[in-house]
Design an enzyme around this catalytic site. Sequence first.
Site: not given
Length: 464
Positions: A165, A381
């Site tokens: 992170h 996608d």
Amino acid sequence: MASPNALTFKVTRQNPELIRPAKPTPHEFKPLSDIDDQEGLRFQLPLIQFFRKNPAMDRKDPVKLIRDALAKALVFYYPFAGRLREMAGRKLVVECTGEGALFIEADADVRLEQFGDTLQPPFPCMEELLYDVPGSSDMMNCPLLLIQITRLKCGGLILALRANHTISDGFGLSRFGSAMAELARGAEIPSVLPVWQRHLLSACDPPHVSYMHHEYENIPDTRETLIPLDNMVQRSFFFGPGEISALRRHLPLHLRRCTTFELLAACIWRCRTIAISPDPNEEVRIICFVNGRRLFNPPLPAGYYGNVVASPLAISTAESLCKQPLHFALELVMEAKSKVTEDYIKSVANLMVIKGRPHFAADVRTYIVSDVTHLGSDSLDYGWGTPVFGGPAKGGVGVIPGLLSFNIPFTNKKGEKGKLVPICLPENAMEVFAKELETMVKRDDEIDLGDARKSSIFIGHTRL
């Protein structure tokens, strides 16, 4: 069909491999910003995406396609192929070694539909879908990124990712994921090129703190009333249009235009406090992670993928929070969020240098929440269409496990779009929380169900 949380299956993994950038990249040292390297962000963030079978991709191997896309993406995002080093003053620096990101190829003897009508955290066999390669999860001197691609029997696939992170916030990781997806679909370069420029969020010289930052002040449990963070369970709760409307009816008219995030944060903070039942005079807190990108003038570069977050704090006594109406908590949340400006975030950066990069205040009295509904991880996608689910793999992640939850974009089995919120609490407290929440979101067309586990907002649970 068994409930998805009772589902078990076998995952066969190949040996983990390091994927290097597809082309040579510079060997250099790149300092993180003073927002990036604070103690509270020194943890691994797990994300997951589930994809249906796409007949048009039957001749394509998702493992090869995404492995190649990762190698190409690392040419542009080459710090992700490096390793983190800690320098004097606990300053973090990425050594861009080009060693690569960890990649795991796997196959599971399960079909997507066996996960149930709705996909949501907690996911069954999560440790198999995102394998923790021994020795890979430390902050320093370890891969900064791990990706596992699991093929399913039905032709679908699961992409699970674990990222350090300190390198990126959720928005930055979404930019990286978008780059991978574009490259997987045949693009030569990402539509948005990455920008490092971490100096934009680093402390000034000399550093100067210009705001009060109570979120970094730890107050001891002088009353010794805190429940331990053990025997934890995780449940996910769905808030669709009906639940949100029911909550807004608790508010005076002038507050009903609050954001959904503010409303849910206030509601869950209040219900959670009732559930953990602290001493009435005990101080309880909520920390809201705020994406500060829109606050900068001039704007940060579109490709900036570092952490641009603040963690403003609201405080109340347990008695006031639990006995006052919902709008009491809401006004505290709204006031805390309103403090965050560009200067506020820069003041945090300065405080990190002066105070030795502390963790924000966090114990069981603190509810921490982050909104990831606008990051786009549910729309990436790679060639198989958009995911059935895309977002954090679980709640409760962080340096101190069990405190952080997310607002995740979600569509339930009725087709209602809303937000899913995974919550972690000790088991007994979770039962109280669920019943209190059910009372607050009860819709006009619902009857008293008695058992919180029958509520329309309840999704599922698992032990942590």
